[in-house]
Design a protein around this motif. Structure first.
Motif, PDB file in Angstrom:
ATOM      1  N   GLY A 156       0.810  -1.203   0.000  1.00  0.00           N
ATOM      2  CA  GLY A 156       0.000   0.000   0.000  1.00  0.00           C
ATOM      3  C   GLY A 156       0.843   1.253   0.000  1.00  0.00           C
ATOM      4  N   SER A 157       0.336   2.267   0.674  1.00  0.00           N
ATOM      5  CA  SER A 157       0.970   3.582   0.654  1.00  0.00           C
ATOM      6  C   SER A 157       0.858   4.223   2.022  1.00  0.00           C
ATOM      7  N   ALA A 158       1.375   5.443   2.120  1.00  0.00           N
ATOM      8  CA  ALA A 158       1.263   6.183   3.374  1.00  0.00           C
ATOM      9  C   ALA A 158      -0.180   6.494   3.720  1.00  0.00           C
ATOM     10  N   ALA A 159      -1.051   6.473   2.722  1.00  0.00           N
ATOM     11  CA  ALA A 159      -2.465   6.760   2.976  1.00  0.00           C
ATOM     12  C   ALA A 159      -3.223   5.529   3.441  1.00  0.00           C
ATOM     13  N   ARG A 160      -2.888   4.342   2.887  1.00  0.00           N
ATOM     14  CA  ARG A 160      -3.630   3.143   3.248  1.00  0.00           C
ATOM     15  C   ARG A 160      -2.785   1.897   3.045  1.00  0.00           C
ATOM     16  N   VAL A 161      -2.762   1.044   4.045  1.00  0.00           N
ATOM     17  CA  VAL A 161      -2.139  -0.275   3.941  1.00  0.00           C
ATOM     18  C   VAL A 161      -3.176  -1.238   3.383  1.00  0.00           C
ATOM     19  N   ARG A 162      -2.759  -2.069   2.423  1.00  0.00           N
ATOM     20  CA  ARG A 162      -3.681  -2.990   1.765  1.00  0.00           C
ATOM     21  C   ARG A 162      -3.257  -4.441   1.921  1.00  0.00           C
ATOM     22  N   GLY A 163      -2.484  -4.722   2.963  1.00  0.00           N
ATOM     23  CA  GLY A 163      -2.051  -6.092   3.208  1.00  0.00           C
ATOM     24  C   GLY A 163      -0.559  -6.133   3.496  1.00  0.00           C
ATOM     25  N   ALA A 164       0.038  -7.294   3.276  1.00  0.00           N
ATOM     26  CA  ALA A 164       1.462  -7.462   3.582  1.00  0.00           C
ATOM     27  C   ALA A 164       2.089  -8.469   2.643  1.00  0.00           C
ATOM     28  N   ARG A 165       3.373  -8.309   2.435  1.00  0.00           N
ATOM     29  CA  ARG A 165       4.162  -9.319   1.724  1.00  0.00           C
ATOM     30  C   ARG A 165       4.763 -10.254   2.758  1.00  0.00           C
ATOM     31  N   VAL A 166       4.614 -11.555   2.556  1.00  0.00           N
ATOM     32  CA  VAL A 166       5.128 -12.535   3.500  1.00  0.00           C
ATOM     33  C   VAL A 166       6.152 -13.422   2.814  1.00  0.00           C
ATOM     34  N   HIS A 205       7.713 -17.232   2.984  1.00  0.00           N
ATOM     35  CA  HIS A 205       7.492 -18.575   3.488  1.00  0.00           C
ATOM     36  C   HIS A 205       8.821 -19.223   3.876  1.00  0.00           C
ATOM     37  N   ALA A 206       8.726 -20.335   4.584  1.00  0.00           N
ATOM     38  CA  ALA A 206       9.930 -21.008   5.075  1.00  0.00           C
ATOM     39  C   ALA A 206      10.845 -21.446   3.945  1.00  0.00           C
ATOM     40  N   ASP A 207      10.275 -21.703   2.753  1.00  0.00           N
ATOM     41  CA  ASP A 207      11.108 -22.140   1.625  1.00  0.00           C
ATOM     42  C   ASP A 207      11.738 -20.976   0.875  1.00  0.00           C
ATOM     43  N   GLY A 208      11.541 -19.742   1.378  1.00  0.00           N
ATOM     44  CA  GLY A 208      12.145 -18.567   0.762  1.00  0.00           C
ATOM     45  C   GLY A 208      11.289 -17.871  -0.268  1.00  0.00           C
ATOM     46  N   THR A 209      10.173 -18.457  -0.644  1.00  0.00           N
ATOM     47  CA  THR A 209       9.279 -17.810  -1.603  1.00  0.00           C
ATOM     48  C   THR A 209       8.472 -16.707  -0.920  1.00  0.00           C
ATOM     49  N   HIS A 210       7.992 -15.771  -1.728  1.00  0.00           N
ATOM     50  CA  HIS A 210       7.225 -14.648  -1.215  1.00  0.00           C
ATOM     51  C   HIS A 210       5.815 -14.663  -1.788  1.00  0.00           C
ATOM     52  N   ALA A 211       4.891 -14.056  -1.033  1.00  0.00           N
ATOM     53  CA  ALA A 211       3.515 -13.917  -1.508  1.00  0.00           C
ATOM     54  C   ALA A 211       2.943 -12.614  -0.978  1.00  0.00           C
ATOM     55  N   ASP A 212       2.109 -11.956  -1.792  1.00  0.00           N
ATOM     56  CA  ASP A 212       1.406 -10.754  -1.368  1.00  0.00           C
ATOM     57  C   ASP A 212       0.004 -11.143  -0.914  1.00  0.00           C
ATOM     58  N   ILE A 213      -0.371 -10.712   0.286  1.00  0.00           N
ATOM     59  CA  ILE A 213      -1.684 -11.027   0.841  1.00  0.00           C
ATOM     60  C   ILE A 213      -2.461  -9.727   0.977  1.00  0.00           C
ATOM     61  N   ALA A 214      -3.561  -9.622   0.253  1.00  0.00           N
ATOM     62  CA  ALA A 214      -4.404  -8.430   0.310  1.00  0.00           C
ATOM     63  C   ALA A 214      -5.331  -8.514   1.519  1.00  0.00           C
ATOM     64  N   ALA A 215      -5.600  -7.374   2.153  1.00  0.00           N
ATOM     65  CA  ALA A 215      -6.460  -7.356   3.339  1.00  0.00           C
ATOM     66  C   ALA A 215      -7.076  -5.984   3.514  1.00  0.00           C
ATOM     67  N   ALA A 216      -8.293  -5.989   4.050  1.00  0.00           N
ATOM     68  CA  ALA A 216      -8.946  -4.730   4.392  1.00  0.00           C
ATOM     69  C   ALA A 216      -8.336  -4.118   5.641  1.00  0.00           C
ATOM     70  N   LEU A 217      -7.863  -4.979   6.547  1.00  0.00           N
ATOM     71  CA  LEU A 217      -7.227  -4.526   7.783  1.00  0.00           C
ATOM     72  C   LEU A 217      -6.046  -5.419   8.074  1.00  0.00           C
ATOM     73  N   THR A 218      -4.904  -4.820   8.400  1.00  0.00           N
ATOM     74  CA  THR A 218      -3.702  -5.553   8.777  1.00  0.00           C
ATOM     75  C   THR A 218      -3.341  -5.163  10.199  1.00  0.00           C
ATOM     76  N   VAL A 219      -3.095  -6.167  11.043  1.00  0.00           N
ATOM     77  CA  VAL A 219      -2.791  -5.944  12.456  1.00  0.00           C
ATOM     78  C   VAL A 219      -1.408  -6.497  12.754  1.00  0.00           C
ATOM     79  N   ASP A 220      -0.533  -5.653  13.291  1.00  0.00           N
ATOM     80  CA  ASP A 220       0.786  -6.105  13.741  1.00  0.00           C
ATOM     81  C   ASP A 220       0.675  -6.564  15.187  1.00  0.00           C
ATOM     82  N   ALA A 221       0.839  -7.870  15.405  1.00  0.00           N
ATOM     83  CA  ALA A 221       0.858  -8.440  16.749  1.00  0.00           C
ATOM     84  C   ALA A 221       2.102  -9.301  16.904  1.00  0.00           C
ATOM     85  N   THR A 222       3.229  -8.807  16.384  1.00  0.00           N
ATOM     86  CA  THR A 222       4.461  -9.597  16.350  1.00  0.00           C
ATOM     87  C   THR A 222       5.332  -9.422  17.586  1.00  0.00           C
ATOM     88  N   GLY A 223       4.871  -8.671  18.584  1.00  0.00           N
ATOM     89  CA  GLY A 223       5.587  -8.605  19.852  1.00  0.00           C
ATOM     90  C   GLY A 223       6.721  -7.605  19.867  1.00  0.00           C
TER      91      GLY A 223
END
Length: 491
Positions: free
Chosen positions: A164-174, A176-194
């Motif tokens: 996304g942008s400074a105006a709106r987050v639209r998900g996250a890039r993750v 995976h354990a095998d080193g591949t990446h994926a973009d996950i779209a979301a209406a709301l993203t919550v950081d609960a990573t401690g």
């Protein structure tokens, strides 16, 4: 369809399982805060996807601690304010804890506690805490969460950036354990990573300012060891020993929790200049140097089951995201926003109350993706941590060698008043109840300024100080026994 049991909600849109869609809520982090955030959002999203870096937990009621949660091996207190919030989010969780061996400890009726001003009395129950290992607490929450429709856990993946942008987050890039990446779209993203949250870096990547956090670091270190209890732990009290008031030197603490499998989970803590070591042979001698010999006398009659483990990641650290410019569609929960010195046992309860506030904010908004929702929700979920932050930092800034904000005139005045309350509580039930109300996060610090509490504080304790700990009969009988042979150290 309707919401999960026990939670308010709206009818969900028809949804086809599969790839995340525009009405997905994405939770980064599968620890306690992340699981509770998922429970809070489940009634208001077509799907909640929880992304967790660690692999699936070991089977059973209480698997091994997660690699990403090293502090899980230490003593944790889940106060009634947090336990009740979890029960509202996931009804039936408390029954699962107790069925798995956790103990419900009435407070202050089963708290043998030495305060800075003396021993507390065993007043009738007004609150409670759940005494159990952290893996057991998390396992029961996880199993109950998996009963909630539309919640899905993705293990072995971690977020590397926000979309996304400074105006709106639209998900996250993750990744995976095998080193591949994926973009996950979301209406709301919550950081609960401690505590290891990357939100400051992610915001900078979106072109937003990322001010430094507020930090109060007393330099506390924890050493923990498991013991086989010499008596069944059901109905056994919690034992806590705090440093004295006005001691001037480093602070030393102890907590003995009666947990599952008839074990004691024992944590010894010391501030900068009195850190406990990780050597087995030093553990019980450290307990002997506390203000009271009670903890050391109990340990001398119990059998150690584990080596000592130590952690030093205990600084109070707060990012005031509720007061900063944040993008739509993104918020931060739990230790990622406000991490507390664990000696006060408030981390789990603050996360639970924050998740409950998130659920209530979503209920008021009728969903999670509307304009301004994340900003309003961030303010709401930050509020429960305020009392815990004030309690923790108010006590810590007075310790020798504490780094961060120096105590000011208001801090010194507040600490004198709290000291007066603690002194009064050794012989006054009204003040004990008020302090317990705040300590268990049932209410905010305003409770300590009610008319009855102010009058009691002015009057002082109504009873003389106790000469020693108020021992329940079973504990007194145990202390009459001879210590186990071999002395301190591994046996």
């Amino acid at each position: 369809m309707t919401a999960s049991p026990g939670a308010p909600g709206r009818p969900r849109r028809p949804h086809r399982p599969g790839a995340p869609g525009p009405h997905t809520a994405l939770v980064l982090g599968g620890g306690l805060a992340g699981m509770l955030a998922a429970a809070a959002l489940a009634p208001y999203a077509d799907e909640v996807l929880v992304v967790e870096r660690d692999g699936p937990p070991a089977p059973g009621p209480a698997g091994a601690p997660r690699r990403g949660l090293p502090q899980a091996r230490h003593a944790h207190m889940l106060w009634s304010g947090g336990a009740e919030a979890i029960e509202q989010l996931l009804p039936g969780t408390c029954a699962r804890w107790l069925a798995a061996g956790a103990n419900r400890v009435p407070v202050p009726a089963a708290m043998v506690a030495l305060s800075p001003a003396g021993w507390y009395r065993l007043w009738p129950e007004s609150h409670f805490l759940i005494a159990a290992s952290r893996p057991l607490i998390d396992a029961a929450v996880r199993s109950r969460l998996l009963d909630v429709p539309r919640v899905r856990l993705l293990h072995g993946a971690e977020a590397v950036s926000l979309l996304g942008s400074a105006a709106r987050v639209r998900g996250a890039r993750v990744r995976h354990a095998d080193g591949t990446h994926a973009d996950i779209a979301a209406a709301l993203t919550v950081d609960a990573t401690g505590r290891g949250s990357r939100t400051p870096r992610w915001l900078s990547g979106l072109g937003l300012p990322s001010p430094a956090p507020e930090v109060v670091d007393p330099g506390v270190a924890y050493a923990t060891r498991r013991y086989r209890a010499p008596l069944p732990t059901r109905g056994w009290p919690v034992v806590t020993i705090q440093p004295g008031s006005g001691a001037g030197g480093p602070a030393r603490y102890a907590a003995i929790l009666p947990v599952e499998n008839d074990e004691w989970l024992v944590s010894l803590c010391g501030s900068r200049g009195a850190n406990p070591s990780g050597a087995n042979e030093d553990f019980e001698p450290f307990a002997r140097r506390l203000r009271s010999p009670l903890a050391a006398d109990l340990l001398a009659r119990a059998e150690p089951l584990s080596d000592v483990i130590v952690t030093r990641a205990t600084a109070n650290r707060r990012h005031r995201y509720e007061h900063r410019r944040m993008p739509e569609g993104f918020l931060v929960l739990g230790d990622a926003a406000c991490a507390l010195n664990p000696v006060y046992g408030h981390g789990m309860s603050v996360a639970a109350l924050g998740a409950l506030a998130l659920r209530d904010a979503a209920a008021r908004a009728g969903g999670v993706g509307g304009p301004g929702f994340a900003r309003r929700a961030q303010r709401a979920l930050a509020a429960p941590g305020t009392a815990a932050w004030l309690l923790a930092t108010g006590a810590d800034i007075g310790l020798p060698g504490c780094r961060g904000r120096a105590p000011g005139a208001v801090d010194r005045l507040a600490n004198r008043y709290v000291g007066r309350l603690v002194h009064t509580a050794t012989g006054d039930h009204t003040v004990t109840r008020a302090l317990t109300q705040v300590m268990t996060l049932r209410s905010g610090v305003g409770t300590l300024f009610g008319p009855r509490v102010l009058w009691a504080a002015a009057r002082g304790p109504g009873r003389p100080a106790l000469d020693g700990p108020p021992l329940p009969a079973a504990m007194a009988d145990l202390l009459d026994r001879d210590p186990l042979p071999g002395g301190p150290g591994p046996r």
